[in-house]
Design a protein around this motif. Structure first.
Motif, PDB file in Angstrom:
ATOM      1  N   ALA A   1      32.773 -29.085  70.834  1.00 18.76           N
ATOM      2  CA  ALA A   1      33.118 -28.064  69.837  1.00 18.76           C
ATOM      3  C   ALA A   1      31.905 -27.207  69.488  1.00 18.76           C
ATOM      4  CB  ALA A   1      33.680 -28.732  68.581  1.00 18.76           C
ATOM      5  N   THR A   2      30.752 -27.864  69.349  1.00 20.01           N
ATOM      6  CA  THR A   2      29.544 -27.126  68.982  1.00 20.01           C
ATOM      7  C   THR A   2      29.074 -26.251  70.138  1.00 20.01           C
ATOM      8  OG1 THR A   2      28.936 -28.918  67.486  1.00 20.01           O
ATOM      9  CG2 THR A   2      27.200 -27.361  68.076  1.00 20.01           C
ATOM     10  N   LEU A   3      29.132 -26.782  71.332  1.00 14.84           N
ATOM     11  CA  LEU A   3      28.723 -25.982  72.497  1.00 14.84           C
ATOM     12  C   LEU A   3      29.619 -24.751  72.646  1.00 14.84           C
ATOM     13  CD1 LEU A   3      27.904 -28.839  75.032  1.00 14.84           C
ATOM     14  CD2 LEU A   3      26.282 -27.222  73.978  1.00 14.84           C
ATOM     15  N   HIS A   4      30.905 -24.963  72.421  1.00 19.01           N
ATOM     16  CA  HIS A   4      31.842 -23.840  72.494  1.00 19.01           C
ATOM     17  C   HIS A   4      31.530 -22.805  71.412  1.00 19.01           C
ATOM     18  CE1 HIS A   4      35.539 -21.745  73.394  1.00 19.01           C
ATOM     19  NE2 HIS A   4      35.890 -21.801  72.114  1.00 19.01           N
ATOM     20  N   ALA A   5      31.259 -23.279  70.214  1.00 24.38           N
ATOM     21  CA  ALA A   5      30.938 -22.364  69.110  1.00 24.38           C
ATOM     22  C   ALA A   5      29.646 -21.598  69.405  1.00 24.38           C
ATOM     23  CB  ALA A   5      30.834 -23.135  67.791  1.00 24.38           C
ATOM     24  N   CYS A   6      28.677 -22.262  70.023  1.00 26.35           N
ATOM     25  CA  CYS A   6      27.433 -21.576  70.416  1.00 26.35           C
ATOM     26  C   CYS A   6      27.745 -20.401  71.340  1.00 26.35           C
ATOM     27  CB  CYS A   6      26.496 -22.543  71.146  1.00 26.35           C
ATOM     28  SG  CYS A   6      25.618 -23.677  70.081  1.00 26.35           S
ATOM     29  N   ASP A   7      28.551 -20.665  72.341  1.00 28.30           N
ATOM     30  CA  ASP A   7      28.895 -19.601  73.294  1.00 28.30           C
ATOM     31  C   ASP A   7      29.617 -18.453  72.587  1.00 28.30           C
ATOM     32  OD1 ASP A   7      27.816 -21.218  75.196  1.00 28.30           O
ATOM     33  OD2 ASP A   7      29.734 -21.876  76.044  1.00 28.30           O
ATOM     34  N   GLU A   8      30.544 -18.809  71.739  1.00 29.60           N
ATOM     35  CA  GLU A   8      31.357 -17.798  71.065  1.00 29.60           C
ATOM     36  C   GLU A   8      30.506 -16.916  70.152  1.00 29.60           C
ATOM     37  OE1 GLU A   8      34.386 -17.225  71.897  1.00 29.60           O
ATOM     38  OE2 GLU A   8      35.786 -18.829  71.352  1.00 29.60           O
ATOM     39  N   VAL A   9      29.632 -17.549  69.387  1.00 31.90           N
ATOM     40  CA  VAL A   9      28.817 -16.773  68.443  1.00 31.90           C
ATOM     41  C   VAL A   9      27.775 -15.946  69.195  1.00 31.90           C
ATOM     42  CG1 VAL A   9      27.247 -16.894  66.461  1.00 31.90           C
ATOM     43  CG2 VAL A   9      29.265 -18.371  66.534  1.00 31.90           C
TER      44      VAL A   9
ATOM     45  N   TYR B   1      18.090 -19.506  67.218  1.00 32.42           N
ATOM     46  CA  TYR B   1      18.816 -20.513  66.427  1.00 32.42           C
ATOM     47  C   TYR B   1      19.944 -21.115  67.267  1.00 32.42           C
ATOM     48  CZ  TYR B   1      21.634 -22.284  62.446  1.00 32.42           C
ATOM     49  OH  TYR B   1      22.361 -23.047  61.562  1.00 32.42           O
ATOM     50  N   ILE B   2      20.703 -20.272  67.927  1.00 35.12           N
ATOM     51  CA  ILE B   2      21.813 -20.763  68.757  1.00 35.12           C
ATOM     52  C   ILE B   2      21.261 -21.670  69.868  1.00 35.12           C
ATOM     53  CG2 ILE B   2      23.646 -20.093  70.374  1.00 35.12           C
ATOM     54  CD1 ILE B   2      23.992 -17.515  68.659  1.00 35.12           C
ATOM     55  N   GLN B   3      20.133 -21.279  70.424  1.00 30.57           N
ATOM     56  CA  GLN B   3      19.560 -22.085  71.495  1.00 30.57           C
ATOM     57  C   GLN B   3      19.151 -23.465  70.976  1.00 30.57           C
ATOM     58  OE1 GLN B   3      20.127 -21.406  74.405  1.00 30.57           O
ATOM     59  NE2 GLN B   3      18.921 -23.025  75.364  1.00 30.57           N
ATOM     60  N   GLU B   4      18.586 -23.507  69.782  1.00 29.30           N
ATOM     61  CA  GLU B   4      18.235 -24.801  69.178  1.00 29.30           C
ATOM     62  C   GLU B   4      19.484 -25.666  69.033  1.00 29.30           C
ATOM     63  OE1 GLU B   4      15.723 -24.901  65.585  1.00 29.30           O
ATOM     64  OE2 GLU B   4      17.233 -26.194  64.651  1.00 29.30           O
ATOM     65  N   ILE B   5      20.557 -25.036  68.557  1.00 26.28           N
ATOM     66  CA  ILE B   5      21.803 -25.785  68.347  1.00 26.28           C
ATOM     67  C   ILE B   5      22.346 -26.282  69.688  1.00 26.28           C
ATOM     68  CG2 ILE B   5      24.184 -25.627  67.508  1.00 26.28           C
ATOM     69  CD1 ILE B   5      23.200 -23.440  65.544  1.00 26.28           C
ATOM     70  N   ARG B   6      22.319 -25.404  70.674  1.00 27.16           N
ATOM     71  CA  ARG B   6      22.853 -25.780  71.990  1.00 27.16           C
ATOM     72  C   ARG B   6      22.070 -26.962  72.576  1.00 27.16           C
ATOM     73  NH1 ARG B   6      22.853 -20.872  74.460  1.00 27.16           N
ATOM     74  NH2 ARG B   6      25.083 -20.487  74.273  1.00 27.16           N
ATOM     75  N   GLN B   7      20.742 -26.865  72.488  1.00 25.68           N
ATOM     76  CA  GLN B   7      19.911 -27.958  73.012  1.00 25.68           C
ATOM     77  C   GLN B   7      20.251 -29.261  72.319  1.00 25.68           C
ATOM     78  OE1 GLN B   7      18.031 -27.964  75.638  1.00 25.68           O
ATOM     79  NE2 GLN B   7      18.443 -25.796  75.966  1.00 25.68           N
ATOM     80  N   PHE B   8      20.413 -29.171  71.007  1.00 23.75           N
ATOM     81  CA  PHE B   8      20.724 -30.392  70.273  1.00 23.75           C
ATOM     82  C   PHE B   8      22.074 -30.946  70.707  1.00 23.75           C
ATOM     83  CE2 PHE B   8      22.299 -33.057  66.957  1.00 23.75           C
ATOM     84  CZ  PHE B   8      21.189 -33.831  66.670  1.00 23.75           C
ATOM     85  N   ALA B   9      23.058 -30.066  70.789  1.00 22.84           N
ATOM     86  CA  ALA B   9      24.405 -30.515  71.144  1.00 22.84           C
ATOM     87  C   ALA B   9      24.422 -31.144  72.530  1.00 22.84           C
ATOM     88  CB  ALA B   9      25.386 -29.354  71.061  1.00 22.84           C
ATOM     89  N   LEU B  10      23.649 -30.569  73.449  1.00 26.29           N
ATOM     90  CA  LEU B  10      23.606 -31.117  74.802  1.00 26.29           C
ATOM     91  C   LEU B  10      23.079 -32.546  74.822  1.00 26.29           C
ATOM     92  CD1 LEU B  10      22.390 -27.962  76.787  1.00 26.29           C
ATOM     93  CD2 LEU B  10      24.582 -29.168  77.078  1.00 26.29           C
ATOM     94  N   SER B  11      22.261 -32.883  73.842  1.00 26.32           N
ATOM     95  CA  SER B  11      21.678 -34.221  73.791  1.00 26.32           C
ATOM     96  C   SER B  11      22.663 -35.268  73.264  1.00 26.32           C
ATOM     97  CB  SER B  11      20.430 -34.213  72.898  1.00 26.32           C
ATOM     98  OG  SER B  11      20.798 -34.184  71.531  1.00 26.32           O
TER      99      SER B  11
END
Lengths: 592, 592
Positions: free
Chosen positions: A487-495, A467-477
């Motif tokens: 903010a989202t990329l940072h939250a991905c790393d933190e979680v 799930y986190i990877q899906e979010i990260r990929q999306f945020a990178l786009s």
């Protein structure tokens, strides 16, 4: 008089711009009976019904409550007629299979329709909701004959359904239920026991009530592996489908509650009532969880509805209420005071609500889409993945969406000042009605245990990392100028990091996960909302209309004023378990 | 049936071990009529009264409510007898001057007695509370003749008092009230207008009701500088103190509320009612604020009472309730399940409550001690300093203590699962009753504006920096092995820095303070609780008894699980105002 207007434009935006519903539906042969024009027509119809019929009954039902007399339950004034209209409109079977009289609409859409009824009258909504849940459990687990007997009448509203789980001594821990199921020679069972907190256990809205009851057969294994599920109808059903004799069960009393007073919450007594096994013996809990997972997402939608309703009323009140002057100079010199909308703190409360409404709604549609994949997709790999995602996100949908909604509703009530505490204004009812959503269908604390234990630790984090990877990929786009990206990329790393930490700690301290579960659920919830705002921003950023540009501003508000909650949650998780567990058991009740 | 036992040992610990009450009292000639033996005797007496008389009336009063018929208000069953007992026990005048029949007890002590009544029956407590507040305003501002006429009968309970501020269109913004005061030739005034939300505006507990009413004289300046305060008795008082004719005022109706249903909240109509000016014309708001500040600390105490009550009941329920098994292995093999106390998340909720109770109680006693210095000290420099400290901390006492208490009460309700939502258990009433404390006497948002605006920015941070310096000095004196030491010093630095940031930003953005006020109030509140735990630890660390050692563990819990909230608050403040203010006013009510 409280107001409500369904946020149709936001619903369409989320469905189609954010989640590309029309493409998604069009590409799936099982879903191409629906397009956006149909979806919008359905939502518009529900918007009218919720506003013109259901909302009007809400305040009075709270004052009147449901009535109990000699085992009979009468619903509040107007519920019967409204339920009939609801049933005739085909709303009960909106998401049900056509085979049983349903309309086969995707969950992405039905979550939005449900939101409107939850917004305008949560007590009313619980009557059809339990029917739909019972229908879903039967669709999955019952025999063909059982389905033919019960499902069409449940979806038509002629009959209704319940789920009978809780007993006085057994709520979360269903393994210790005492209700007995004694087999009869004809293959039926005699069900004996007492169930409590039974929503719609008895009422006057339908001709028959189909109870789904958890009980133990005589030689069942101890604990949760010895639970079976039974159909126990209020009236026996004859071979031709007509109603036969009254079964030996009934409501012993109504619970007196904090809210949802129009919903009949019953103590149900089963006295050798005739019941019919659903599926296999001792597999009742799995069958019930099909229903429970459906209900759990619904509780999240109850939260969205309440939060939207409260927001709309608070925003109107704040616009109309004149108190004080703006810190940047008088805004309405012709009036005795400025609208309280000039005060930053009032705006902060309203924006908390609005951000919650839009992120929650997107999240419900996202989970709905995943459920639609599980039900309609022909791609078995996609189905498997979506099933996994739904399992992961169900506790978030239930607990996080109701926790944030409750805070949003409290903020909305606060915007009214003293008037928020007065019954006539409807805000305090909204608070009382919503509070149950954090408690029932498994408390939010239990949801957090489900997330961290069964959904994260049990598979060593595989689902959450995907799930986190899906979010990260999306945020990178995303376009780098959007604050939500970093903010989202940072939250991905933190979680991700805190999940690794939890997986490590759990091996050392068996108590650890339990103590930090709620903080973890909120951390994943905040990440999920960040993801939703990322998707909203991507869909909105190319459009210049203020409707879309305001969504970018709302995402900025979320990043600035809500997402920082993540750092406290993470710090609290890092402090571990012993600080909670080191007290002796008798400390808690010892004051001296 | 809900339980309650006054936490007498903790009260004595806070009074004497933490705040050295006996030394403090013994060193002051105005306070050496009290020692710890007397204080303990008073608290023990109140503990019995609250448990044996007041608690019993609480649930039934919620169901029954106050009654309104033809302008007459009847209080719930038992209130009249209990009020008489309360008055005969001398409780109304516990903190009042001996000259007017009071017992002249210090505020450090009365806050603890008040807590017990708020814990067991907040609706009941509001009747004497308003009398005491009115008495306090009169003591400070009324003429000698007025004092002689009204105060002894108010403190004896023969008469009672109210404060009449709010009007339908004017709550926070009292500058726009419309109630008129027309002077009569005899020096009295005719008061005409409508006041709403008037606690104890009409009832059957006393022979007369002395209303303190804010109104405007004919040529008064506009805004808050044109408000005067009037005594407007229900029955006129003859020269000999006997009651004369009925004044032309009365209750128009009772408000229907979310909670505190036993408290009569009235709409009051004044129809050329005879009133008497208190103090100088146009100085009414200052006089009323004496009363308001007293009430605001009391609202914090309402929070402590509710939080303690909820905690005790939740701890007992959690101990008794058997569900599931401990993650570290079965704890009660002889029982069908373990007590839910084995679950870390249940402990977390209970410890949130307990940490809140003990820190809040210490904070109330601390503020009480400052108030005692202002009233009893002979050292004018100390009085000035204490006055400043009280002004700074009043919004914290009101808003922070009720915000944290409300969360603690929600946690306690959650420990009950579904039973927490059922009226019989009393937890949902506790939630409903407490909710008003965040709203009335100035909403918590308004308290936050008061703190950041009037108490911090207005004097360029002088008061808050002095407070932080006191905390820092105290923390530096602690044993370095206590986790609270480093945590408190860190919090001092953080709150100091963010205060400087706020002082800077306010010069640039006039809207800034308003948007971040609630976050700032919570930051100062967290620092204050950290300070209280620092003082608790210092008092406890040398003692080996588990009662004291558990306080060190509770402080560790606070540092690990509550104090991290500070970092989110600070981050949110740093994001500034524009993210909140940049939306157009019509955005809020526009859905499309």
């Amino acid at each position: 008089m409280p107001i409500y207007n369904a946020p149709l434009k936001d619903m369409e935006f989320i469905l189609n711009d954010v989640f590309q519903a029309e493409v998604f539906w069009g590409n799936n042969p099982n879903l191409n009976h629906i397009d956006m024009a149909t979806a919008n027509a359905i939502l518009e119809e529900m918007a009218k019904f919720s506003k013109n019929v259901i909302l009007d009954l809400n305040r009075a039902a709270d004052e009147e409550g449901a009535h109990f007399k000699n085992g009979q339950v009468t619903t509040p004034k107007g519920f019967k007629e409204a339920f009939q209209q609801y049933a005739e409109g085909g709303w009960i079977g909106l998401g049900a299979d056509e085979e049983w009289g349903g309309q086969n609409m995707p969950k992405m859409l039905t979550v939005l329709a449900d939101e409107m009824i939850f917004a305008t009258n949560p007590s009313f909504m619980l009557y059809p909701l339990l029917s739909v849940g019972a229908g879903m459990a039967l669709s999955h687990c019952a025999s063909q004959e059982q389905k033919e007997t019960y499902l069409p009448k449940i979806y038509s509203g002629e009959w209704s359904g319940t789920m009978c789980l809780t007993e006085p001594h057994a709520g979360t821990d269903l393994g210790i239920i005492k209700t007995k199921a004694e087999p009869n020679p004809d293959g039926s069972y005699n069900i004996t026991g007492t169930k409590i907190f039974i929503t719609s256990g008895e009422h006057d809205l339908s001709q028959n009530i189909i109870h789904l009851v958890l009980a133990k057969t005589p030689n069942a294994p101890a604990g949760s592996r010895g639970i079976s599920l039974f159909i126990v109808p209020k009236f026996m059903v004859n071979a031709d489908g007509s109603l036969g004799q009254r079964n030996t069960l009934g409501a012993g009393s109504l619970e007196h509650k904090m809210g949802i007073k129009g919903s009949a919450t019953c103590v149900m007594n089963f006295d050798a009532a005739k019941g019919f096994l659903v599926g296999q013996e001792n597999h009742g809990l799995a069958a019930m969880f099909i229903m429970m997972n459906y209900e759990r997402l619904s509780m999240g939608i109850q939260g969205i509805g309440a939060s939207e309703f409260a927001y709309q009323n608070a925003a109107q009140y704040a616009t109309d209420r004149l108190q004080g002057r703006s810190s940047t100079g008088t805004k309405s010199p012709d009036k005795p005071a400025d609208s309280i909308l000039v005060h930053g703190d009032v705006r902060r409360m309203l924006l908390n609500g609005r951000a919650n409404n839009e992120a929650s709604r997107a999240f419900a549609v996202y989970v709905g889409q995943q459920l639609d994949i599980t039900k309609f997709s022909l791609d078995t790999e996609a189905v498997k993945k979506a099933n996994d995602r739904v399992a992961l996100l169900t506790p978030i949908a239930k607990a996080y969406l109701t926790d944030t909604a409750f805070n949003a509703v409290l903020d909305a009530q606060m915007c009214f000042g003293g008037h928020g505490y007065i019954r006539e204004w409807g805000m305090e009812q909204c608070v009382r009605d919503l509070r149950i959503a954090q408690i029932y269908e498994g408390t939010n604390g239990v949801q957090a245990q489900d997330l961290i234990g069964r959904k994260v630790i049990k598979n060593n984090g595989v689902s959450i990392f995907e799930y986190i990877q899906e979010i990260r990929q999306f945020a990178l786009s995303l376009n780098g100028t959007l604050k939500i990206k970093a903010a989202t990329l940072h939250a991905c790393d933190e979680v991700e990091q805190i999940t690794h930490f939890i997986l490590e700690q759990t091996k050392i301290h068996p108590d650890f996960a339990n103590t930090v579960a709620v903080d973890y659920l909120h951390a994943v919830g905040l990440l999920s909302f960040s993801y939703m705002f990322a998707r909203i921003c991507q869909a909105a950023e190319q459009k210049t209309e203020s409707f879309y540009q305001n969504k970018l501003l709302l995402a900025d508000f979320f990043v600035a004023k809500n997402l920082p909650g993540l750092s406290s949650r993470l710090q609290q998780i890092k402090t571990g378990a012993s600080v909670v567990m080191q007290f002796s058991a008798d400390y808690f009740t010892t004051l001296a």
